[in-house]
Motif scaffolding. Structure first.
Motif, PDB file in Angstrom:
ATOM      1  N   GLN A 150       0.820  -1.206   0.000  1.00 38.15           N
ATOM      2  CA  GLN A 150       0.000   0.000   0.000  1.00 38.15           C
ATOM      3  C   GLN A 150       0.857   1.260   0.000  1.00 38.15           C
ATOM      4  N   GLN A 151       1.993   1.230   0.701  1.00 38.91           N
ATOM      5  CA  GLN A 151       2.902   2.381   0.675  1.00 38.91           C
ATOM      6  C   GLN A 151       3.334   2.690  -0.759  1.00 38.91           C
ATOM      7  N   ILE A 152       3.659   1.643  -1.516  1.00 40.41           N
ATOM      8  CA  ILE A 152       4.102   1.839  -2.899  1.00 40.41           C
ATOM      9  C   ILE A 152       2.941   2.259  -3.788  1.00 40.41           C
ATOM     10  N   ALA A 153       1.778   1.606  -3.612  1.00 39.89           N
ATOM     11  CA  ALA A 153       0.610   1.951  -4.428  1.00 39.89           C
ATOM     12  C   ALA A 153       0.182   3.399  -4.204  1.00 39.89           C
ATOM     13  N   ASN A 154       0.375   3.905  -2.990  1.00 37.18           N
ATOM     14  CA  ASN A 154       0.022   5.293  -2.678  1.00 37.18           C
ATOM     15  C   ASN A 154       1.034   6.301  -3.210  1.00 37.18           C
ATOM     16  N   GLY A 155       2.152   5.807  -3.779  1.00 33.40           N
ATOM     17  CA  GLY A 155       3.162   6.695  -4.347  1.00 33.40           C
ATOM     18  C   GLY A 155       4.126   7.265  -3.347  1.00 33.40           C
ATOM     19  N   ASN A 156       4.148   6.739  -2.120  1.00 32.21           N
ATOM     20  CA  ASN A 156       4.990   7.318  -1.077  1.00 32.21           C
ATOM     21  C   ASN A 156       6.481   7.197  -1.370  1.00 32.21           C
ATOM     22  N   LEU A 157       6.875   6.163  -2.121  1.00 27.57           N
ATOM     23  CA  LEU A 157       8.284   5.981  -2.467  1.00 27.57           C
ATOM     24  C   LEU A 157       8.628   6.616  -3.817  1.00 27.57           C
ATOM     25  N   GLY A 158       7.637   7.127  -4.514  1.00 24.49           N
ATOM     26  CA  GLY A 158       7.873   7.654  -5.853  1.00 24.49           C
ATOM     27  C   GLY A 158       8.049   6.521  -6.853  1.00 24.49           C
ATOM     28  N   VAL A 159       8.621   6.839  -7.984  1.00 22.99           N
ATOM     29  CA  VAL A 159       8.838   5.836  -9.026  1.00 22.99           C
ATOM     30  C   VAL A 159       9.845   4.799  -8.532  1.00 22.99           C
ATOM     31  N   ILE A 160       9.479   3.528  -8.642  1.00 17.86           N
ATOM     32  CA  ILE A 160      10.347   2.455  -8.161  1.00 17.86           C
ATOM     33  C   ILE A 160      11.518   2.269  -9.126  1.00 17.86           C
ATOM     34  N   LYS A 161      12.724   2.174  -8.553  1.00 17.45           N
ATOM     35  CA  LYS A 161      13.950   2.081  -9.354  1.00 17.45           C
ATOM     36  C   LYS A 161      14.680   0.744  -9.201  1.00 17.45           C
ATOM     37  N   LYS A 162      14.624   0.146  -7.990  1.00 16.79           N
ATOM     38  CA  LYS A 162      15.453  -1.030  -7.722  1.00 16.79           C
ATOM     39  C   LYS A 162      14.737  -1.973  -6.753  1.00 16.79           C
ATOM     40  N   ILE A 163      14.797  -3.284  -7.051  1.00 10.74           N
ATOM     41  CA  ILE A 163      14.183  -4.301  -6.196  1.00 10.74           C
ATOM     42  C   ILE A 163      15.199  -5.409  -5.932  1.00 10.74           C
ATOM     43  N   TYR A 164      15.398  -5.718  -4.656  1.00 10.12           N
ATOM     44  CA  TYR A 164      16.213  -6.869  -4.257  1.00 10.12           C
ATOM     45  C   TYR A 164      15.302  -7.834  -3.495  1.00 10.12           C
ATOM     46  N   VAL A 165      15.292  -9.092  -3.880  1.00  8.90           N
ATOM     47  CA  VAL A 165      14.500 -10.071  -3.149  1.00  8.90           C
ATOM     48  C   VAL A 165      15.302 -11.360  -3.029  1.00  8.90           C
ATOM     49  N   GLU A 166      15.256 -11.965  -1.854  1.00  3.71           N
ATOM     50  CA  GLU A 166      16.076 -13.157  -1.621  1.00  3.71           C
ATOM     51  C   GLU A 166      15.322 -14.168  -0.772  1.00  3.71           C
ATOM     52  N   TYR A 167      15.642 -15.438  -1.009  1.00 11.31           N
ATOM     53  CA  TYR A 167      15.087 -16.511  -0.183  1.00 11.31           C
ATOM     54  C   TYR A 167      16.182 -17.554   0.027  1.00 11.31           C
ATOM     55  N   PRO A 168      16.926 -17.431   1.122  1.00  7.82           N
ATOM     56  CA  PRO A 168      17.985 -18.405   1.417  1.00  7.82           C
ATOM     57  C   PRO A 168      17.514 -19.516   2.348  1.00  7.82           C
ATOM     58  N   GLN A 169      17.780 -20.743   1.988  1.00  3.02           N
ATOM     59  CA  GLN A 169      17.573 -21.904   2.852  1.00  3.02           C
ATOM     60  C   GLN A 169      18.860 -22.718   2.875  1.00  3.02           C
ATOM     61  N   GLY A 170      18.996 -23.562   3.908  1.00  4.70           N
ATOM     62  CA  GLY A 170      20.176 -24.413   3.986  1.00  4.70           C
ATOM     63  C   GLY A 170      19.881 -25.885   4.153  1.00  4.70           C
ATOM     64  N   TRP A 171      18.619 -26.257   4.145  1.00  5.76           N
ATOM     65  CA  TRP A 171      18.246 -27.630   4.515  1.00  5.76           C
ATOM     66  C   TRP A 171      18.656 -28.676   3.481  1.00  5.76           C
ATOM     67  N   LEU A 172      18.995 -28.234   2.251  1.00  8.63           N
ATOM     68  CA  LEU A 172      19.441 -29.168   1.218  1.00  8.63           C
ATOM     69  C   LEU A 172      20.913 -28.963   0.866  1.00  8.63           C
ATOM     70  N   SER A 173      21.687 -28.450   1.836  1.00  4.40           N
ATOM     71  CA  SER A 173      23.120 -28.252   1.576  1.00  4.40           C
ATOM     72  C   SER A 173      23.855 -29.583   1.452  1.00  4.40           C
ATOM     73  N   LYS A 174      23.218 -30.661   1.921  1.00  9.91           N
ATOM     74  CA  LYS A 174      23.723 -32.016   1.718  1.00  9.91           C
ATOM     75  C   LYS A 174      22.654 -32.803   0.962  1.00  9.91           C
ATOM     76  N   LYS A 175      23.008 -33.964   0.476  1.00  6.06           N
ATOM     77  CA  LYS A 175      22.070 -34.745  -0.332  1.00  6.06           C
ATOM     78  C   LYS A 175      21.074 -35.486   0.565  1.00  6.06           C
ATOM     79  N   GLU A 176      20.142 -34.705   1.127  1.00  9.09           N
ATOM     80  CA  GLU A 176      19.161 -35.250   2.057  1.00  9.09           C
ATOM     81  C   GLU A 176      18.227 -36.252   1.384  1.00  9.09           C
ATOM     82  N   GLU A 177      18.042 -36.116   0.082  1.00  4.69           N
ATOM     83  CA  GLU A 177      17.105 -36.990  -0.622  1.00  4.69           C
ATOM     84  C   GLU A 177      17.570 -38.444  -0.701  1.00  4.69           C
TER      85      GLU A 177
END
Length: 385
Positions: A150-177
């Motif tokens: 809603q903050q972005i939709a309301n224009g509070n940040l102005g025109v969006i220039k850059k997006i960083y998104v990440e999802y780190p997990q470690g549960w498959l760092s070994k061959k668990e399967e």
């Protein structure tokens, strides 16, 4: 309409973890009553699981095909209304298709299907049948994710220039399967998970969160896709450059081999006036960063938040609301929408704020196009659905 919606479940029997999460989410706001289910591909286990949940034996089914056949024969005021599908990816399409064709609304765990082609077919069936469809992209249910949007939709940040998104997990760092880890076994099996490993399991969450919060759509991707653990059949690590339809650029990474990491999905968005940051490890806080004023921290439950955050908050400020409540917000908004329509009323924008088929199609396109980009020497790939 004040009575509970009659809910059926496919999958989620004994030994499955996500089924219990869905059942808790459905029950938090007392909008649903679980009345039937086909809880396993093993007929005996399916029936046993239903009985353990307190269902009438006549409505504990040996298969989802039997469920649809018999539920359709019940009087309209008794038969199931909404089907929750919580199966592995390769058992998403067929039950979702049959549910809608049988006259039932659908709640489906992500990703929407096994392939982009299947996802598009589900859209066609939904349009033909008129059935509602909810895809459980859990992280969109958090109140402060709603506030960020809603903050972005309301224009509070102005025109969006850059997006960083990440999802780190470690549960498959070994061959668990290679052991007795059932979750690892099917999520790394291309015959059950589909083409994407980390891309399909968590990359789609990161991709969806970026588009959901910003209101923008990806138009080009440039992907580096890796299988880090030797002998694994699917990707377990992805780094993706993004271009959005307003000219903004972005970076997405999703990995399941970051040993020690859990599920801290995180997003940062920067506009011409300022930026925002949200992460699941501090889900009740939204950080706002301004070019010309002090840093702000907004908190769940506060009176200054927008209508979407307030609509999805249950407790006073200072009481944490987490993963289960975020899941429940999707179930509740879907129920409120259905009930409004059954009463011939128009659902509010807050009720309609749940992810669905369009997001599911774009998620499947992300998987397939990222894999294609990763295999291509040209790298930049147009995002065409």
């Amino acid at each position: 309409m004040s009575q509970k919606l009659r809910l059926g479940m496919i999958g989620g029997g004994k030994g499955a973890f996500i089924g219990a999460i869905h059942r808790i989410a459905a029950q938090i706001d007392s909008e649903y009553e679980l009345v039937c289910g086909a809880f396993s591909s093993n007929p005996e286990l399916s029936i046993e699981s239903g009985k353990d949940l307190g269902l009438h034996p006549n409505r504990c089914y040996a298969s989802y095909v039997e469920l649809f056949e018999k539920e359709k024969q019940l009087p309209e005021d008794q038969r199931v209304q909404v089907i929750s599908i919580v199966t592995p990816n390769h058992v998403h399409f067929e039950p979702a298709k049959l549910a809608m064709q049988s006259g039932f609304h659908v709640i489906l765990d992500k990703p929407i299907a096994f392939s982009l082609a299947e996802a598009k077919t589900l859209k066609t069936i939904a349009e033909e049948t008129g059935q509602r469809f909810c895809l459980t992209h859990t992280y969109t249910g958090y109140p402060m994710v709603k506030e960020a949007k809603q903050q972005i939709a309301n224009g509070n940040l102005g025109v969006i220039k850059k997006i960083y998104v990440e999802y780190p997990q470690g549960w498959l760092s070994k061959k668990e399967e290679s052991g007795d880890n059932k979750q690892a076994a099917w999520r790394t099996d291309p015959t059950k998970s589909g083409k994407g490993g980390a891309l399909g399991d968590i990359g789609t969450h990161a991709f969806n969160l970026a588009e959901y919060i910003t209101g923008l759509q990806v138009t080009k991707i440039n992907a580096d896709i890796n299988t880090v653990v030797e002998g694994r059949k699917l990707d377990d690590d992805a780094n993706v450059l993004l271009k959005f339809d307003n000219g903004a650029s972005g970076i997405l990474f999703a990995t399941q081999v970051a040993a020690g990491e859990e599920n801290n999905i995180k997003i940062r968005v920067y506009g011409e006036k300022g930026g925002l940051e949200w992460q699941q490890n501090d889900a009740n806080s939204l950080y706002l960063k301004w070019a010309d004023q002090p840093y702000q921290i907004l908190r769940t439950g506060a009176s200054y938040l927008g209508s979407f955050a307030k609509h999805n908050t249950r407790t006073p400020g200072g009481h944490p609301e987490g993963y289960l409540e975020a899941f429940a917000n999707l179930y509740r908004n879907f129920a409120l929408t259905l009930k409004a329509e059954l009463n011939q009323e128009t659902p509010t924008p807050e009720m309609l704020d749940f992810t669905g088929i369009e997001e599911g199609i774009r998620g499947m396109a992300f998987i397939e196009l990222a894999l294609a980009s990763g295999e291509s020497n040209q790298k930049w790939t147009d995002f065409i659905v």
